[in-house]
Design an enzyme around this catalytic site. Structure first.
Site, mmCIF file in Angstrom:
data_model
loop_
_atom_site.group_PDB
_atom_site.id
_atom_site.type_symbol
_atom_site.label_atom_id
_atom_site.label_comp_id
_atom_site.label_asym_id
_atom_site.label_seq_id
_atom_site.Cartn_x
_atom_site.Cartn_y
_atom_site.Cartn_z
ATOM 1 N N HIS A 1 2.843 1.955 1.047
ATOM 2 C CA HIS A 1 3.412 2.806 0.012
ATOM 3 C C HIS A 1 2.951 4.261 0.145
ATOM 4 O O HIS A 1 3.754 5.185 0.088
ATOM 5 C CB HIS A 1 3.028 2.242 -1.360
ATOM 6 C CG HIS A 1 3.729 2.918 -2.491
ATOM 7 N ND1 HIS A 1 5.022 2.602 -2.863
ATOM 8 C CD2 HIS A 1 3.326 3.901 -3.328
ATOM 9 C CE1 HIS A 1 5.377 3.362 -3.886
ATOM 10 N NE2 HIS A 1 4.361 4.161 -4.187
ATOM 11 N N LYS B 1 13.741 11.815 -2.215
ATOM 12 C CA LYS B 1 12.460 11.759 -2.913
ATOM 13 C C LYS B 1 12.475 12.946 -3.863
ATOM 14 O O LYS B 1 12.467 14.106 -3.438
ATOM 15 C CB LYS B 1 11.294 11.867 -1.923
ATOM 16 C CG LYS B 1 9.920 11.848 -2.567
ATOM 17 C CD LYS B 1 9.519 10.472 -3.083
ATOM 18 C CE LYS B 1 8.153 10.497 -3.761
ATOM 19 N NZ LYS B 1 7.787 9.207 -4.377
ATOM 20 N N HIS C 1 3.090 9.636 0.512
ATOM 21 C CA HIS C 1 2.177 10.683 0.060
ATOM 22 C C HIS C 1 1.193 11.113 1.138
ATOM 23 O O HIS C 1 0.017 11.342 0.858
ATOM 24 C CB HIS C 1 1.401 10.196 -1.179
ATOM 25 C CG HIS C 1 2.292 9.879 -2.327
ATOM 26 N ND1 HIS C 1 2.957 10.867 -3.029
ATOM 27 C CD2 HIS C 1 2.670 8.708 -2.883
ATOM 28 C CE1 HIS C 1 3.686 10.301 -3.978
ATOM 29 N NE2 HIS C 1 3.537 8.999 -3.915
#
Ligand SMILES: *[C@@H]1O[C@H](CO)[C@@H](O)[C@H](O)[C@H]1NC(C)=O
Length: 282
Positions: free
Chosen positions: A168, A222, A183
């Protein structure tokens, strides 16, 4: 009496003690120390922010890539980056598609953990967490925790084991609505280089090297992705692990060289254990 008392005393100190509250000052001291110990930080990286944008924008406010200069050959051959790079293609980014870990992929996880274990950044994070009673004192204790938090797979939405904290945060995932997670600056740069990612503009920019950006990856949007650019893989693992263990599901606020930072981590519980659901900078 005395031997019993003594052994009781020793047992008490050998076991993981009560988890002590960690103050913002202690966190700031630690994170500032990690920042300055990050000898693998890619300090020569340059970004070009271009247009300012917002989460709901449908226009491209940046015609050029975000990363204008990264010395890939210099940084990506370093052991912790090389180990990270070999992990990035082990995942199926679609939420709902099961993850299967081959023997080779398990070995790549072990190599990554071995490489980061040699860094001062991870050693300092481990000492801090051990002193405050969050993990045991040996590297093997910490490694068990890291595997559980980052690499154990769990179902993100339905019943399929389709996700992990590492996938993730470091790789990114897609679902029917868009991109979730994602991220990490290294993956951002690599995907941009491969032509899979279109940077659309920045939403926030603050010291140190912290960006909130709007982008498309594999034709999905995103709305707001954030990361610190130039940090080593071990720095991001250390920062999110410390925040997760000490401040999961809360703000993890600290300062680095006087710059206020805010990190959020959320726990995903599954099968009796806690995993990192997500972690990002705000
Ligand atoms: C952390 O910082 C944010 C924004 O700066 C603030 O809204 C929040 O209340 C802070 N949380 C704590 C626990 O200090």
């Amino acid at each position: 009496m005395l031997p019993n008392l003594l052994s009781g005393f020793l047992v008490c100190f050998c076991a993981i003690g009560a988890q002590g509250a960690v103050t913002a000052g202690q966190l700031s001291d630690l994170m500032t120390s990690l920042w300055h110990s990050d000898v693998n930080a890619a300090t020569s990286v340059r970004v070009q922010l271009q247009g300012h944008t917002y989460t709901g924008s449908t226009s491209d406010r940046a015609t050029s890539p975000l990363f204008s200069y990264v010395n890939d050959q210099y940084y990506f051959s370093r052991p912790t980056y090389a180990a990270l790079l070999s992990l990035l293609d082990n995942y199926n980014h679609a939420v709902g598609s099961a993850e299967h870990t081959s023997a080779q992929e398990s070995q790549e996880v072990t190599s990554f953990l071995d490489e980061i274990s040699k860094t001062t950044v991870m050693q300092k994070a481990h000492d801090f967490l051990s002193q405050h009673g969050y993990v045991g004192p040996t590297w093997s204790d910490f490694e068990t925790t890291l595997r559980q938090i980052w690499f154990a797979t769990y179902p993100r939405h339905g019943g399929t084991y389709d996700s992990s904290g590492f996938e993730h945060v470091f790789v990114g995932e897609t679902d029917s609505k868009g991109v979730v997670g994602f991220h990490n600056w290294i993956q951002f740069h690599l995907q941009e280089q491969k032509g899979n990612l279109d940077y659309l503009g920045y939403i926030f920019s603050k010291a140190p090297n912290t960006l909130g950006v709007h982008f498309m990856w594999l034709h999905k949007t995103k709305a707001l992705g954030s990361f610190i650019y130039g940090t080593s893989p071990e720095f991001d693992i250390a920062m999110f692990t410390v925040c997760y263990l000490t401040h999961k599901n809360q703000h993890c606020n600290f300062s680095v060289d006087g710059h206020n930072m805010e990190v959020l981590t959320y726990e995903m519980t599954h099968g009796g254990g806690g995993h990192l659901g997500t972690g990002y900078v705000n």
